[in-house]
Design a protein around this motif. Structure first.
Motif, mmCIF file in Angstrom:
data_model
loop_
_atom_site.group_PDB
_atom_site.id
_atom_site.type_symbol
_atom_site.label_atom_id
_atom_site.label_comp_id
_atom_site.label_asym_id
_atom_site.label_seq_id
_atom_site.Cartn_x
_atom_site.Cartn_y
_atom_site.Cartn_z
ATOM 1 N N GLN A 46 -7.837 -30.141 -7.806
ATOM 2 C CA GLN A 46 -6.922 -30.308 -8.949
ATOM 3 C C GLN A 46 -6.174 -29.010 -9.230
ATOM 4 O OE1 GLN A 46 -9.594 -31.640 -12.006
ATOM 5 N NE2 GLN A 46 -9.854 -33.667 -11.087
ATOM 6 N N LYS A 47 -6.884 -27.888 -9.175
ATOM 7 C CA LYS A 47 -6.244 -26.591 -9.407
ATOM 8 C C LYS A 47 -5.252 -26.262 -8.291
ATOM 9 C CE LYS A 47 -8.554 -25.522 -13.147
ATOM 10 N NZ LYS A 47 -7.860 -25.404 -14.472
ATOM 11 N N SER A 48 -5.602 -26.638 -7.058
ATOM 12 C CA SER A 48 -4.681 -26.370 -5.943
ATOM 13 C C SER A 48 -3.389 -27.168 -6.109
ATOM 14 C CB SER A 48 -5.352 -26.707 -4.606
ATOM 15 O OG SER A 48 -5.454 -28.111 -4.410
ATOM 16 N N CYS A 49 -3.484 -28.382 -6.635
ATOM 17 C CA CYS A 49 -2.281 -29.200 -6.866
ATOM 18 C C CYS A 49 -1.363 -28.540 -7.879
ATOM 19 C CB CYS A 49 -2.675 -30.595 -7.330
ATOM 20 S SG CYS A 49 -3.442 -31.607 -6.044
ATOM 21 N N LEU A 50 -1.959 -27.911 -8.914
ATOM 22 C CA LEU A 50 -1.144 -27.199 -9.901
ATOM 23 C C LEU A 50 -0.425 -26.014 -9.266
ATOM 24 C CD1 LEU A 50 -3.579 -27.208 -12.974
ATOM 25 C CD2 LEU A 50 -1.589 -28.662 -12.599
ATOM 26 N N HIS A 51 -1.107 -25.306 -8.370
ATOM 27 C CA HIS A 51 -0.474 -24.198 -7.659
ATOM 28 C C HIS A 51 0.682 -24.701 -6.790
ATOM 29 C CE1 HIS A 51 -2.848 -20.697 -8.675
ATOM 30 N NE2 HIS A 51 -3.983 -21.379 -8.493
ATOM 31 N N MET A 52 0.479 -25.844 -6.118
ATOM 32 C CA MET A 52 1.533 -26.411 -5.269
ATOM 33 C C MET A 52 2.747 -26.804 -6.105
ATOM 34 S SD MET A 52 -0.655 -28.745 -2.615
ATOM 35 C CE MET A 52 -2.168 -28.103 -1.898
ATOM 36 N N ALA A 80 4.567 -21.083 -6.001
ATOM 37 C CA ALA A 80 4.647 -19.630 -5.868
ATOM 38 C C ALA A 80 3.834 -19.089 -4.702
ATOM 39 C CB ALA A 80 4.162 -18.973 -7.162
ATOM 40 N N LEU A 81 2.858 -19.850 -4.207
ATOM 41 C CA LEU A 81 1.956 -19.353 -3.171
ATOM 42 C C LEU A 81 2.011 -20.215 -1.924
ATOM 43 C CD1 LEU A 81 -1.227 -18.632 -5.353
ATOM 44 C CD2 LEU A 81 0.529 -16.997 -4.645
ATOM 45 N N ALA A 82 1.681 -19.596 -0.785
ATOM 46 C CA ALA A 82 1.542 -20.342 0.461
ATOM 47 C C ALA A 82 0.222 -21.101 0.436
ATOM 48 C CB ALA A 82 1.594 -19.391 1.652
ATOM 49 N N ILE A 84 -3.283 -20.432 -1.552
ATOM 50 C CA ILE A 84 -3.784 -21.371 -2.552
ATOM 51 C C ILE A 84 -5.239 -21.717 -2.287
ATOM 52 C CG2 ILE A 84 -3.584 -23.741 -3.399
ATOM 53 C CD1 ILE A 84 -0.556 -23.510 -3.036
ATOM 54 N N SER A 85 -5.571 -21.995 -1.012
ATOM 55 C CA SER A 85 -6.947 -22.364 -0.684
ATOM 56 C C SER A 85 -7.915 -21.249 -1.073
ATOM 57 C CB SER A 85 -7.071 -22.686 0.805
ATOM 58 O OG SER A 85 -6.890 -21.532 1.592
ATOM 59 N N SER A 86 -7.508 -20.008 -0.859
ATOM 60 C CA SER A 86 -8.348 -18.871 -1.234
ATOM 61 C C SER A 86 -8.386 -18.699 -2.753
ATOM 62 C CB SER A 86 -7.812 -17.613 -0.571
ATOM 63 O OG SER A 86 -8.536 -16.481 -0.994
ATOM 64 N N GLU A 87 -7.242 -18.919 -3.396
ATOM 65 C CA GLU A 87 -7.123 -18.734 -4.839
ATOM 66 C C GLU A 87 -8.042 -19.658 -5.626
ATOM 67 O OE1 GLU A 87 -5.138 -16.334 -5.809
ATOM 68 O OE2 GLU A 87 -5.285 -16.530 -7.978
ATOM 69 N N VAL A 88 -8.246 -20.874 -5.118
ATOM 70 C CA VAL A 88 -9.069 -21.843 -5.849
ATOM 71 C C VAL A 88 -10.525 -21.837 -5.386
ATOM 72 C CG1 VAL A 88 -7.107 -23.344 -6.309
ATOM 73 C CG2 VAL A 88 -8.503 -23.744 -4.261
ATOM 74 N N TYR A 146 1.633 -33.415 0.647
ATOM 75 C CA TYR A 146 1.679 -33.432 -0.816
ATOM 76 C C TYR A 146 2.844 -32.562 -1.312
ATOM 77 C CZ TYR A 146 0.088 -33.047 -5.665
ATOM 78 O OH TYR A 146 0.015 -33.077 -7.034
ATOM 79 N N ILE A 147 3.028 -31.407 -0.692
ATOM 80 C CA ILE A 147 4.138 -30.524 -1.074
ATOM 81 C C ILE A 147 5.480 -31.189 -0.769
ATOM 82 C CG2 ILE A 147 5.311 -28.370 -0.465
ATOM 83 C CD1 ILE A 147 2.579 -27.068 -0.167
#
Length: 534
Positions: free
Chosen positions: A482-488, A492-494, A498-502, A525-526
């Motif tokens: 869910q958090k990765s979807c918000l990043h997408m 702002a991030l590749a 994103i995978s690392s960020e979440v 999804y993107i």
């Protein structure tokens, strides 16, 4: 490699030809040798070469007869004729039978042989390109013909009489509606189209329309006799053609087909529809008039209760304001009373009336805005306690819509109350959920959370599964996705960032989990997000 068959009754002559060049260096290989025409044909039955080098003068079956038979049975094979005699009759006959060239043996050398072989290859490649082009054109026509036919039929509905000539010309060229002497149209309206599609992306809406078109076409039969076209906003035209003139028989068949269409649409796509049947006509130029009569009747049905031109802004304006207040106060008794009153005011209208559909749309929109405030990172469909709005497609009457809407508001209100009271979980699981929410991006595990809460890991695992319906890992992965979807959505991030960020250590594992939970890949999804913003 291009394969070459040598046909000559003299072994020495065949050896001379084989020794003239390094075959594989030039892209060729000798695939066989035959001593006469009959042997050559038998070998071709088993394995067809690209090129045959044939001696004219041979026993049993000479090269001239072999050339004639190859042209008849194996037309793709390129033939190069060799002879010890400079006889024009032989030359002419061989060329007439499909040979590409004729050369005297005493003039044959490596350079001349390579030149002839390359010439054969050029002809083979040219024929292959022409063959592929014809096949591509055939495939294109086969695939486009129904699409173009549907578009012509839909244009008659959209643009009126002036498009009848274009439809008639297309029909003349394509050969559809063969033997037709009577035509008729029907109009189909998907009843919950506004409610079902208002939150879909253009791609998703087009997909729904395509599926509905295919299902309707399946129900009415052959597209070249009965054609379904999409007009817009959930409305379709069905053009019927008949080889009979009996008005009673034709009308009976049209109504039966439309009843089957409505049943099939509801059965396979869970979409309710209504239909009207237009007047019959004897020419494609009159189809627009037939559609207009059916369309006018449909508009009269579909627009029942519609009076105000700015309905979305004025519909139950005061009631909507009051309902928002009751929802903010979580006053369920007053919510139920007001919803009951609102649906009572439209109880005499059919469920498919625009006024009813737009009222239901507003009510859903109001509650969904409330949900977004209460559950910032969870969409309504993601919450297991909230009923899906897709259920509306199955409801047939205004009272059924009212009951569903009251149940919907009741369920959502109860969920919000629990959330505001600290969630539906016990003290230990509520703390665990809060810990996961605060630390999901770190390298946490069941053991680390249990240690932070001073709990036994096995006890926490069992309790977590009982109360949330998910294992610890499943819950953590869902939150991270869910958090990765918000990043997408932010863009702002590749993806690897994103995978690392979440909190995913491995991008490969992130990719696998994302596809399992969402049903699509991160990149897909993107791409869908980009399309929805166009």
């Amino acid at each position: 490699m291009y394969e070459v068959l040598l046909v000559d009754d003299e072994a020495l002559a065949r050896n001379d030809v084989k020794s003239m060049l390094s075959w594989e260096e030039h892209g060729f290989v000798i695939c066989g040798e035959a001593q006469n025409g009959e042997m050559a044909l038998a070998m071709m039955e088993q394995h067809l070469p690209h090129i045959a080098i044939i001696d004219v003068s041979m026993p049993i079956m000479d090269g001239v007869e072999l050339c004639r038979r190859i042209k008849k049975r194996f037309a793709k094979v390129k033939m190069i004729m060799l002879s010890s005699f400079d006889d024009y009759d032989y030359v002419r006959t061989c060329l007439m039978n499909g040979a590409m060239d004729y050369l005297l043996k005493h003039r044959l050398n490596g350079e001349a042989l390579v030149s002839l072989l390359n010439k054969a290859v050029q002809e083979l490649q040219s024929e292959e390109r022409e063959h592929e082009a014809r096949n591509a054109q055939t495939r294109m026509m086969e695939s486009l013909s129904p699409v173009m036919l549907r578009e012509h039929v839909a244009n008659v509905a959209r643009e009126g009489h002036e498009t009848g000539d274009a439809l008639q010309e297309f029909v003349r060229q394509s050969g559809v509606y063969a033997d037709a002497v009577t035509y008729g149209t029907a109009v189909v309206q998907i009843v919950p189209f506004l409610l079902v599609t208002e939150r879909l992306t253009d791609v998703q809406k087009n997909d729904l329309v395509h599926k509905a078109t295919e299902v309707m076409q399946l129900a009415v039969g052959d597209v070249q006799k009965r054609t379904v076209g999409y007009v817009g906003e959930g409305r379709f035209i069905v053009l019927f053609s008949f080889a009979e003139r009996s008005e009673h028989a034709v009308m009976t068949q049209m109504k039966q087909a439309m009843s089957a269409l409505s049943h099939t649409l509801e059965k396979f796509l869970n979409l309710r529809s209504i239909f009207t049947v237009g007047s019959l006509c004897g020419s494609l130029r009159q189809v627009a008039v037939s559609y207009r009569t059916a369309d006018q009747e449909m508009n009269a049905m579909y627009a029942q209760g519609l009076q105000a031109p700015m309905l979305r802004e004025t519909l139950f304006h005061e009631e909507s304001k009051q309902l928002r207040l009751y929802v903010e106060q979580l006053d369920l008794d007053k919510i139920v009373q007001l919803l009951t009153l609102m649906f009572a005011e439209v109880r005499t209208l059919p469920a498919y009336a625009i006024k009813v559909q737009m009222m239901v749309s507003e009510l859903l929109h109001l509650m969904e805005m409330t949900l977004k405030r209460q559950f910032a990172h969870i969409s309504p469909e993601d919450h297991s306690l909230i009923p899906s709005r897709n259920e509306i497609a199955r409801l047939h009457t205004v009272p059924e819509l009212g009951e569903w809407m009251i149940a919907y508001y009741t369920r959502v209100t109860e969920v919000i109350k629990k959330q505001q009271a600290g969630g539906p979980y016990s003290r230990h699981i509520a703390k665990a959920v809060q810990y996961i929410t605060d630390h999901y991006a770190a390298n946490i595990s069941l053991d680390s959370v249990a240690s932070a809460l001073n709990l036994n890991p096995s006890y926490l695992s069992r309790l977590f599964k009982e109360e949330t319906g998910m294992t610890f890992t499943e819950y953590l992965n869902r939150l991270r996705i869910q958090k990765s979807c918000l990043h997408m959505e932010a863009g702002a991030l590749a993806l690897k960032q994103i995978s690392s960020e979440v909190g995913f250590v491995s991008y490969t594992y992130f990719f696998k989990v994302f596809k399992t939970i969402t049903g699509t890949t991160p990149q897909a999804y993107i791409d869908l997000l980009k399309q929805s913003k166009l």
